[in-house]
Design a protein around this motif. Structure first.
Motif, PDB file in Angstrom:
ATOM      1  N   PRO A 245       0.835  -1.216   0.000  1.00 28.97           N
ATOM      2  CA  PRO A 245       0.000   0.000   0.000  1.00 28.97           C
ATOM      3  C   PRO A 245       0.865   1.260   0.000  1.00 28.97           C
ATOM      4  O   PRO A 245       1.823   1.352   0.762  1.00 28.97           O
ATOM      5  CB  PRO A 245      -0.784  -0.120   1.319  1.00 28.97           C
ATOM      6  N   HIS A 246       0.534   2.171  -0.861  1.00 29.73           N
ATOM      7  CA  HIS A 246       1.300   3.427  -0.957  1.00 29.73           C
ATOM      8  C   HIS A 246       0.415   4.462  -1.639  1.00 29.73           C
ATOM      9  O   HIS A 246      -0.623   4.119  -2.216  1.00 29.73           O
ATOM     10  CB  HIS A 246       2.572   3.213  -1.792  1.00 29.73           C
ATOM     11  N   THR A 247       0.850   5.713  -1.580  1.00 27.77           N
ATOM     12  CA  THR A 247       0.237   6.735  -2.422  1.00 27.77           C
ATOM     13  C   THR A 247       1.307   7.185  -3.405  1.00 27.77           C
ATOM     14  O   THR A 247       2.499   6.955  -3.176  1.00 27.77           O
ATOM     15  CB  THR A 247      -0.222   7.964  -1.614  1.00 27.77           C
ATOM     16  N   ASP A 248       0.894   7.798  -4.486  1.00 28.93           N
ATOM     17  CA  ASP A 248       1.893   8.209  -5.467  1.00 28.93           C
ATOM     18  C   ASP A 248       2.537   9.543  -5.106  1.00 28.93           C
ATOM     19  O   ASP A 248       3.502   9.952  -5.755  1.00 28.93           O
ATOM     20  CB  ASP A 248       1.283   8.218  -6.875  1.00 28.93           C
ATOM     21  N   GLY A 249       2.011  10.178  -4.071  1.00 26.18           N
ATOM     22  CA  GLY A 249       2.730  11.277  -3.454  1.00 26.18           C
ATOM     23  C   GLY A 249       2.446  12.658  -4.029  1.00 26.18           C
ATOM     24  O   GLY A 249       1.901  12.806  -5.115  1.00 26.18           O
TER      25      GLY A 249
ATOM     26  N   GLY B  65      -4.676   4.772  -0.049  1.00 25.37           N
ATOM     27  CA  GLY B  65      -3.485   4.064  -0.509  1.00 25.37           C
ATOM     28  C   GLY B  65      -3.943   3.036  -1.529  1.00 25.37           C
ATOM     29  O   GLY B  65      -5.105   2.626  -1.529  1.00 25.37           O
ATOM     30  N   HIS B  66      -3.054   2.641  -2.429  1.00 24.81           N
ATOM     31  CA  HIS B  66      -3.427   1.570  -3.361  1.00 24.81           C
ATOM     32  C   HIS B  66      -2.373   0.477  -3.298  1.00 24.81           C
ATOM     33  O   HIS B  66      -1.203   0.737  -2.980  1.00 24.81           O
ATOM     34  CB  HIS B  66      -3.660   2.088  -4.782  1.00 24.81           C
ATOM     35  N   ALA B  67      -2.796  -0.746  -3.599  1.00 28.90           N
ATOM     36  CA  ALA B  67      -1.911  -1.893  -3.420  1.00 28.90           C
ATOM     37  C   ALA B  67      -2.371  -3.055  -4.289  1.00 28.90           C
ATOM     38  O   ALA B  67      -3.547  -3.139  -4.674  1.00 28.90           O
ATOM     39  CB  ALA B  67      -1.935  -2.339  -1.950  1.00 28.90           C
TER      40      ALA B  67
ATOM     41  N   PHE C 278       1.366   6.482 -15.804  1.00 30.92           N
ATOM     42  CA  PHE C 278       1.619   7.821 -16.350  1.00 30.92           C
ATOM     43  C   PHE C 278       1.185   8.873 -15.337  1.00 30.92           C
ATOM     44  O   PHE C 278       0.080   8.803 -14.791  1.00 30.92           O
ATOM     45  CB  PHE C 278       0.816   8.024 -17.647  1.00 30.92           C
ATOM     46  N   ARG C 279       2.067   9.844 -15.122  1.00 30.78           N
ATOM     47  CA  ARG C 279       1.755  10.934 -14.182  1.00 30.78           C
ATOM     48  C   ARG C 279       2.381  12.225 -14.685  1.00 30.78           C
ATOM     49  O   ARG C 279       3.208  12.209 -15.603  1.00 30.78           O
ATOM     50  CB  ARG C 279       2.319  10.610 -12.791  1.00 30.78           C
ATOM     51  N   PHE C 280       2.014  13.337 -14.044  1.00 31.02           N
ATOM     52  CA  PHE C 280       2.643  14.623 -14.371  1.00 31.02           C
ATOM     53  C   PHE C 280       3.378  15.131 -13.138  1.00 31.02           C
ATOM     54  O   PHE C 280       2.749  15.408 -12.109  1.00 31.02           O
ATOM     55  CB  PHE C 280       1.606  15.653 -14.832  1.00 31.02           C
TER      56      PHE C 280
END
Ligand SMILES: O=C(O)CCC(=O)C(=O)O
Ligand SMILES: [Fe+2]
Length: 345
Positions: free
Chosen positions: A206-210, A274-276, A337-339
């Motif tokens: 589990p984490h967040t992309d921040g 959070g996603h995991a 994909f992120r910005f």
């Protein structure tokens, strides 16, 4: 850049195979022009079941004309593609975003990326430039990753095409605007692409992309199917830097197809959850308590998991019944994909 030339060759090989399989003579190879303009849709590129208003042509890369291989990608529909309540209202799922004709050559291209030695536990000295565009093993996770940062170097053609496809599909890599207000800035291409490679039993804790990124993540899945779980974060006011904790009992599960599906999560789902993906062996038993099967290659699918059939037509607003059996885990590659907010590097 050699990558682009290799990928074009792969694409041409794929095209030949597809043409041979179809038994048609097709057009000669000179049909792959060097122009970078998007060719007009042809009858062959739009099937009668594809409502044109909900699909857009996939952009080309390196100039080849993809019209006989690649039809279109679906446009994100904020109603039909939304994962329904009780999930937060900012998770979207498109079961078959990337056409099969792109998935195989894209996977082949990714697997051919160069590898570099594993990252050390304290990898402060491994600069972003050193890991750019190369497979690197994360020893703690036993997973390989490759990072493409468009602030350092332009994205290679296949990833640039994917980035364009996402934007053409209506995905905005910035915070949502208040409802009722039109976006006042043009859409931006994502500038960070993280590739994760998973062996069958592998997952991601589990984490967040921040906060370094705009709150929108779009992930393409190739290979095996998995369940992605979103669990509300427990905010530790007393120590905001404490390791992320979530309430797994309140998690929302989404079944991700490995046939080119796209999941997008943003805003609340990005920040407050959070996603995991579960490890199905016992490396992280605490994360796995209700996976009560003893087979390391299978994953129990929760009964309330959001599942959507592997097709995507306008009439499809149905959510199919969950597959009865557990997921048999297989090799999987995801492209995230992120910005990055510091767009200037
Ligand atoms: O592989 C996935 O679908 C998830 C990857 C992910 O969450 C990440 O790279 O931050
Ligand atoms: Fe993530």
């Amino acid at each position: 850049m050699n990558d682009a030339i290799d990928f074009r060759k792969l694409w041409l090989d794929e095209k030949h195979r597809a043409r041979d399989k179809a038994g048609g003579k097709g057009t000669p190879d000179s049909s792959a022009p060097q122009s970078s303009s998007t060719p007009a849709p042809t009858a062959a590129s739009i099937s009668s079941t594809d409502p044109p208003e909900t699909r857009v042509r996939l952009p080309v890369w390196n100039g080849p004309n993809l019209d006989t291989l690649v039809p279109c990608v679906p446009v994100l529909n904020h109603h039909t593609h939304r994962v329904p309540p009780p999930a937060p209202d900012s998770i979207y799922y498109l079961p078959h975003f990337l056409p099969d004709s792109w998935s195989a050559p894209l996977l082949t291209w990714l697997q051919a990326l160069p590898s570099r030695p594993p990252l050390r536990a304290n990898h402060a000295t491994d600069t972003a430039r050193q890991v750019q565009g190369q497979w690197t093993t994360l020893t703690h996770a036993r997973r390989r990753v490759a990072l493409f940062d468009a602030r350092l170097e332009p994205l290679p053609p296949p990833l640039l095409a994917m980035a364009h496809a996402l934007v053409h599909a209506g995905i905005r890599f910035d915070a949502s605007h208040r409802s009722g207000t039109a976006p006042d800035t043009p859409p931006r291409l994502p500038n960070h692409v993280l590739i994760n490679e998973y062996q069958p039993a592998d997952g991601i804790l589990p984490h967040t992309d921040g906060p370094s990124y705009e709150p929108c993540t779009a992930t393409l899945s190739l290979g095996g199917d998995v369940v992605l779980r979103f669990a509300p974060r427990v905010h530790r006011k007393e120590d905001p830097r404490a390791r992320l904790t979530t309430r797994p009992t309140d998690a929302h599960a989404v079944y991700l197809s490995g046939r080119g599906s796209l999941v997008v999560f943003r805003d609340d789902a990005y920040r407050d959850y959070g996603h995991a993906i579960r490890y199905t062996d016992h490396r992280y038993a605490h994360d796995n308590d209700d996976n009560n099967n003893n087979n390391h290659d299978t994953e129990t699918v929760p009964t309330d998991c959001y599942y959507r059939a592997d097709h995507d037509t306008a009439s499809e607003s149905l959510v199919s019944a969950l597959p009865a059996s557990p997921i048999v885990r297989a090799y999987r590659v995801s492209l995230t994909f992120r910005f990055h907010k510091d767009g200037t590097a």
